[in-house]
Write a protein that holds these residues in place. Structure first.
Motif, PDB file in Angstrom:
ATOM      1  N   THR B  54     -25.041 -19.055 -77.222  1.00  0.00           N
ATOM      2  CA  THR B  54     -23.904 -19.868 -77.682  1.00  0.00           C
ATOM      3  C   THR B  54     -23.129 -20.418 -76.484  1.00  0.00           C
ATOM      4  O   THR B  54     -22.616 -21.527 -76.533  1.00  0.00           O
ATOM      5  CB  THR B  54     -22.924 -19.063 -78.572  1.00  0.00           C
ATOM      6  OG1 THR B  54     -22.439 -17.954 -77.825  1.00  0.00           O
ATOM      7  CG2 THR B  54     -23.572 -18.576 -79.837  1.00  0.00           C
ATOM      8  N   SER B  60     -24.558 -23.353 -83.086  1.00  0.00           N
ATOM      9  CA  SER B  60     -23.821 -22.818 -84.234  1.00  0.00           C
ATOM     10  C   SER B  60     -24.699 -21.770 -84.924  1.00  0.00           C
ATOM     11  O   SER B  60     -25.848 -21.543 -84.514  1.00  0.00           O
ATOM     12  CB  SER B  60     -23.446 -23.936 -85.196  1.00  0.00           C
ATOM     13  OG  SER B  60     -24.606 -24.587 -85.610  1.00  0.00           O
ATOM     14  N   PHE B  61     -24.181 -21.148 -85.982  1.00  0.00           N
ATOM     15  CA  PHE B  61     -24.798 -19.924 -86.498  1.00  0.00           C
ATOM     16  C   PHE B  61     -26.281 -20.061 -86.879  1.00  0.00           C
ATOM     17  O   PHE B  61     -27.126 -19.287 -86.410  1.00  0.00           O
ATOM     18  CB  PHE B  61     -23.983 -19.399 -87.686  1.00  0.00           C
ATOM     19  CG  PHE B  61     -24.534 -18.117 -88.234  1.00  0.00           C
ATOM     20  CD1 PHE B  61     -24.401 -16.929 -87.529  1.00  0.00           C
ATOM     21  CD2 PHE B  61     -25.239 -18.096 -89.428  1.00  0.00           C
ATOM     22  CE1 PHE B  61     -24.933 -15.741 -88.017  1.00  0.00           C
ATOM     23  CE2 PHE B  61     -25.769 -16.918 -89.923  1.00  0.00           C
ATOM     24  CZ  PHE B  61     -25.617 -15.738 -89.219  1.00  0.00           C
ATOM     25  N   ILE B  62     -26.602 -21.043 -87.730  1.00  0.00           N
ATOM     26  CA  ILE B  62     -27.988 -21.135 -88.222  1.00  0.00           C
ATOM     27  C   ILE B  62     -28.971 -21.405 -87.069  1.00  0.00           C
ATOM     28  O   ILE B  62     -29.952 -20.657 -86.899  1.00  0.00           O
ATOM     29  CB  ILE B  62     -28.123 -22.217 -89.333  1.00  0.00           C
ATOM     30  CG1 ILE B  62     -27.232 -21.851 -90.534  1.00  0.00           C
ATOM     31  CG2 ILE B  62     -29.570 -22.397 -89.761  1.00  0.00           C
ATOM     32  CD1 ILE B  62     -27.675 -20.631 -91.316  1.00  0.00           C
ATOM     33  N   PRO B  63     -28.736 -22.446 -86.234  1.00  0.00           N
ATOM     34  CA  PRO B  63     -29.653 -22.635 -85.092  1.00  0.00           C
ATOM     35  C   PRO B  63     -29.692 -21.410 -84.179  1.00  0.00           C
ATOM     36  O   PRO B  63     -30.746 -21.050 -83.650  1.00  0.00           O
ATOM     37  CB  PRO B  63     -29.060 -23.834 -84.343  1.00  0.00           C
ATOM     38  CG  PRO B  63     -28.196 -24.522 -85.320  1.00  0.00           C
ATOM     39  CD  PRO B  63     -27.708 -23.493 -86.272  1.00  0.00           C
ATOM     40  N   MET B  65     -29.399 -18.253 -85.015  1.00  0.00           N
ATOM     41  CA  MET B  65     -30.281 -17.231 -85.583  1.00  0.00           C
ATOM     42  C   MET B  65     -31.744 -17.657 -85.490  1.00  0.00           C
ATOM     43  O   MET B  65     -32.618 -16.832 -85.247  1.00  0.00           O
ATOM     44  CB  MET B  65     -29.915 -16.953 -87.054  1.00  0.00           C
ATOM     45  CG  MET B  65     -28.548 -16.335 -87.272  1.00  0.00           C
ATOM     46  SD  MET B  65     -28.108 -15.005 -86.136  1.00  0.00           S
ATOM     47  CE  MET B  65     -29.296 -13.769 -86.493  1.00  0.00           C
ATOM     48  N   LEU B  66     -31.985 -18.964 -85.676  1.00  0.00           N
ATOM     49  CA  LEU B  66     -33.375 -19.457 -85.615  1.00  0.00           C
ATOM     50  C   LEU B  66     -33.969 -19.270 -84.212  1.00  0.00           C
ATOM     51  O   LEU B  66     -35.175 -19.159 -84.058  1.00  0.00           O
ATOM     52  CB  LEU B  66     -33.428 -20.934 -86.026  1.00  0.00           C
ATOM     53  CG  LEU B  66     -33.165 -21.206 -87.515  1.00  0.00           C
ATOM     54  CD1 LEU B  66     -33.135 -22.704 -87.788  1.00  0.00           C
ATOM     55  CD2 LEU B  66     -34.221 -20.521 -88.386  1.00  0.00           C
ATOM     56  N   VAL B 125     -18.461 -20.322 -86.475  1.00  0.00           N
ATOM     57  CA  VAL B 125     -18.088 -19.973 -87.851  1.00  0.00           C
ATOM     58  C   VAL B 125     -16.566 -19.926 -87.957  1.00  0.00           C
ATOM     59  O   VAL B 125     -15.896 -19.369 -87.089  1.00  0.00           O
ATOM     60  CB  VAL B 125     -18.701 -18.606 -88.252  1.00  0.00           C
ATOM     61  CG1 VAL B 125     -18.181 -18.156 -89.617  1.00  0.00           C
ATOM     62  CG2 VAL B 125     -20.214 -18.704 -88.254  1.00  0.00           C
ATOM     63  N   MET B 143     -20.940 -13.451 -94.717  1.00  0.00           N
ATOM     64  CA  MET B 143     -22.299 -13.683 -94.200  1.00  0.00           C
ATOM     65  C   MET B 143     -23.046 -12.367 -93.997  1.00  0.00           C
ATOM     66  O   MET B 143     -24.260 -12.299 -94.178  1.00  0.00           O
ATOM     67  CB  MET B 143     -22.216 -14.475 -92.886  1.00  0.00           C
ATOM     68  CG  MET B 143     -21.848 -15.946 -93.128  1.00  0.00           C
ATOM     69  SD  MET B 143     -21.130 -16.735 -91.684  1.00  0.00           S
ATOM     70  CE  MET B 143     -22.528 -16.918 -90.657  1.00  0.00           C
ATOM     71  N   ALA B 147     -26.451 -11.610 -95.715  1.00  0.00           N
ATOM     72  CA  ALA B 147     -27.613 -11.323 -94.862  1.00  0.00           C
ATOM     73  C   ALA B 147     -28.331 -10.061 -95.339  1.00  0.00           C
ATOM     74  O   ALA B 147     -29.568 -10.014 -95.351  1.00  0.00           O
ATOM     75  CB  ALA B 147     -27.173 -11.167 -93.403  1.00  0.00           C
ATOM     76  N   CYS B 151     -32.140 -10.109 -96.461  1.00  0.00           N
ATOM     77  CA  CYS B 151     -33.117  -9.282 -95.731  1.00  0.00           C
ATOM     78  C   CYS B 151     -33.755  -8.247 -96.657  1.00  0.00           C
ATOM     79  O   CYS B 151     -34.952  -7.947 -96.535  1.00  0.00           O
ATOM     80  CB  CYS B 151     -32.442  -8.575 -94.548  1.00  0.00           C
ATOM     81  SG  CYS B 151     -32.027  -9.704 -93.221  1.00  0.00           S
ATOM     82  N   VAL B 202     -30.286  -9.914 -86.390  1.00  0.00           N
ATOM     83  CA  VAL B 202     -29.400 -10.299 -87.503  1.00  0.00           C
ATOM     84  C   VAL B 202     -28.194  -9.351 -87.532  1.00  0.00           C
ATOM     85  O   VAL B 202     -27.038  -9.777 -87.619  1.00  0.00           O
ATOM     86  CB  VAL B 202     -30.161 -10.243 -88.849  1.00  0.00           C
ATOM     87  CG1 VAL B 202     -29.220 -10.572 -90.002  1.00  0.00           C
ATOM     88  CG2 VAL B 202     -31.341 -11.194 -88.829  1.00  0.00           C
TER      89      VAL B 202
END
Lengths: 388, 290
Positions: B54, B60-63, B65-66, B125, B143, B147, B151, B202
């Motif tokens: 970051t 940001s959060f989604i990218p 985590m990806l 976020v 979240m 999550a 999961c 995660v």
């Protein structure tokens, strides 16, 4: 042979008494520093180390202590008391230090105490101003710093005297250890003296991250003046939960919360909280100190500066002053005696003048109250250094 | 707002964190029979990796985590290949000791690289308070709960329907028999480490977003361990569920009884449950014919 023996005896008889004390040569004085250089609390050790370095460089630049240059020898204890003992053993046996100016945490300095006493080592404890360190008083040990009790009392007194709160309701959240007891002591003193409603007292274990239930309890009790005994992440998480619940609170905090990493965490909650500290966080003294620091240490080391830097810097100057008053014949006994006589020794305004001429050999007990501006992450000084 | 509902809601949040961490423990245990005592450190390390991502790329959060999850899986695979694979066939105790050593190394490396200072991890976020049926949450708290739900569902589907998941269950059930039917045990072990590290990412990122990022984050591994025992060491979904139970019990006991009971309440429940069901709430009863 007989002549050699006579010469040798004469040399021993006329030799300087200070030759008996290790750590001093004609050109150098070795000062030990046992510190937290690794692990999660190493931000304290780094700051302490930088403080010693700045003070030593400044003293040496000005000609040293009666011509002798100060050399700081740092040993890491990782905040583990048994390692503190080993580190000091090494400093005494191998490095042959003359004095000690850096003693890690309370449990650590207590672990080292037998060695300090046995070797009559002039020692200034600058990062653990705990009652256990100065009561009972040890002849060679001098302590710098206020108590957590006074720090919390000072903040709560400021809030009581100066902040207009309709129906003040006080609450406390603190660790269930010696440190927490000291915080509660200051809180007790405040609520008894002010005659305010004492609505909640909550204890938590060191290392707790989740304070949701505790803050919900404070909210249910209607607390609007909080003595927040959390440290760093803990203090920030308490404020974060309070913000989530929409609590309107005046929060008194531990002095660790005036350090930049702590401010960075806690300011996010948006509370303009208070701290009380025995070092100057703002003002001319602070600016002057940083200017001096830039002359002697790198930018990385400047980044490591926090309140612990100021205390250790002041402590080494006090030690140097005591050694300097011994003149050429520098001994531990003489240094200790001079430290004991130190009165109103100025340290550039970064803390109150140092006086060890009291029964506890304790100084720096006066605190200033500061308030954070959460938006700008800067502190405003609200009171001068005051003894409570 | 209702005090009880507030305690339940925040209990779910911390319980979700425990559950996510506990799932990683259970996954490795189920596939390899080894308790990975470095799992808490993996949670911490992956959170720090995410923090750097970051800082450097402003993800940001989604990218985030990806990117973080695959990196963590590769990290898990690497650790398994270097430290665990050479121990294959050695006594379990020795392998556990290796994971303890690995934990100490990871703690040291983390502080060496990122330093001891704590950090905020927001990953873009919002910090605004969101009300769900009148109960306040931060977005990152919701979240965490989401999550865990995702999961858990994916974990169930993976073990139930995927080829790798089924081979993992086969290895867990009987390693020699699995070998005889052509399943690569070493590859299954490696996959378990990779997936467990992905779960650690995660858990770590969300924990840091909710409770700050600091070098003592590894300790959450130990705090989550009761959930693994309660759920049953070899039950991945049980561990997730037990994490939520522990979180709720902790919050309710602290809220209504208080004075630090949070720390012991989970263990009291575990002792009681284990006295009745020694293999945990959802663990498989191990029967030996003698």
């Amino acid at each position: 042979m007989k002549r050699i023996a006579i010469v040798a005896i004469a040399a021993l008889a006329t030799g300087p008494a200070f030759a008996a004390d290790p750590g001093v040569t004609d050109t150098e004085i070795r000062i030990g520093d046992v510190n937290i250089m690794t692990g999660a609390a190493s931000f304290i050790g780094r700051a302490v180390s930088v403080g010693s370095k700045i003070a030593a460089a400044e003293i040496n630049d000005a000609g040293g202590v009666n011509g002798r240059m100060i050399k700081i020898i740092t040993e890491d204890d990782g905040y583990v008391p048994s390692r503190s003992f080993q580190a000091l053993s090494k400093l005494i046996e191998v490095d042959e230090i003359f004095a000690l100016n850096g003693t890690s945490g309370t449990a650590n300095v207590l672990a080292m105490m037998p060695l300090i006493e046995e070797n009559n080592l002039p020692t200034i404890v600058s990062t653990a101003p705990n009652e256990l360190v100065y009561d009972p008083v040890r002849p060679s040990v001098f302590t710098l710093g206020a108590s957590y009790s006074d720090a919390f009392y000072a903040q709560l007194k400021y809030i009581n005297d100066n902040v207009d709160i309709e129906n003040p309701v006080y609450g406390l959240i603190r660790q269930d250890d010696d440190f927490g007891v000291a915080v509660e002591h200051g809180y007790n003193r405040a609520v008894e003296e002010f005659g305010v409603e004492d609505a909640a007292r909550i204890r938590f274990k060191k290392g707790t991250s989740n304070f949701s239930a505790e803050v919900a309890q404070l909210d249910r009790a209607g607390v609007n003046v909080l003595a927040n005994g959390g440290i760093i992440s803990g203090a920030a998480n308490i404020l974060s939960e309070a913000r989530k619940l929409g609590m309107d609170i005046q929060s008194a905090q531990v002095w660790s919360e005036d350090m930049p990493p702590s401010v960075n965490l806690a300011a996010q909650a948006g509370y303009d909280y208070y701290v009380a500290d025995y070092v100057a966080l703002t003002g001319e003294a602070n600016d002057a100190f940083l200017e001096t620091a830039r002359e002697y240490v790198s930018e990385d080391e400047i980044e490591a500066i926090n309140r612990y830097t100021y205390v250790t810097y002041a402590a080494l100057h006090a030690m140097a002053e005591a050694m300097s008053r011994c003149g050429e014949e520098l001994t531990r006994d003489c240094t200790i005696e001079n430290l004991r006589q130190l009165e109103d020794f100025p340290v550039g305004g970064i803390m109150a003048p140092i006086s060890f001429n009291n029964e506890n050999q304790l100084s720096g007990t006066a605190v200033s109250v500061y308030q954070l501006d959460a938006d700008t992450q800067t502190f405003t000084r609200l009171t001068e250094f005051v003894d409570y | 707002m209702d005090f009880f509902l507030l305690l339940i809601s925040t209990g779910l949040v911390i319980g979700a964190s425990y559950g996510l961490i506990a799932m990683g423990f259970a996954l490795v245990y189920k596939a390899t029979g080894v308790v990975n005592f470095a799992h808490g450190e993996l949670v911490m390390l992956t959170a720090y990796i995410a923090f750097s991502l970051t800082q450097i790329f402003g993800l940001s959060f989604i990218p985030l985590m990806l990117v973080t999850i695959p990196i963590s899986m590769v990290l898990g695979l690497t650790l398994e290949r270097i430290f665990i694979r050479p121990m294959l066939g050695e006594p379990v105790f020795s392998i556990v000791m290796v994971t303890i050593g690995l934990a100490v190394i990871l703690r040291g490396v983390t502080i060496m690289i990122w330093g001891p200072d704590p950090h905020n991890l927001t990953a873009g976020v919002t910090r605004d308070v969101i009300r769900v049926f009148g109960i306040p949450f931060y977005a990152a708290q919701l979240m965490s709960i989401a999550a865990l739900a995702i999961c858990t569902t994916l974990g169930w589907a993976f073990l139930r329907f995927s080829r790798i998941g089924i081979s993992m269950r086969a290895v867990a059930s009987h390693e020699t028999a699995a070998l005889l039917v052509g399943i690569s045990v070493s590859r299954t072990h490696a996959m378990a480490w990779a997936l467990s590290s992905g779960l650690a990412a995660v858990a770590g990122v969300l924990f840091a977003m909710n409770f700050k990022l600091a070098p003592d984050l590894w300790f959450q591994g130990l705090k989550s361990f009761p959930a693994v025992i309660l759920g049953g060491l070899d039950s991945i979904l049980g561990a997730a569920f037990a994490g939520v139970i522990i979180g709720l019990i902790e919050n309710l006991s602290q809220g209504y009884i208080g004075q630090g009971l949070r720390e012991i309440s989970g263990f009291i429940v575990i002792i009681i449950v284990l006295m009745v069901r020694p293999y945990g709430l959802f663990g498989d009863r191990d029967i030996e014919r003698v």
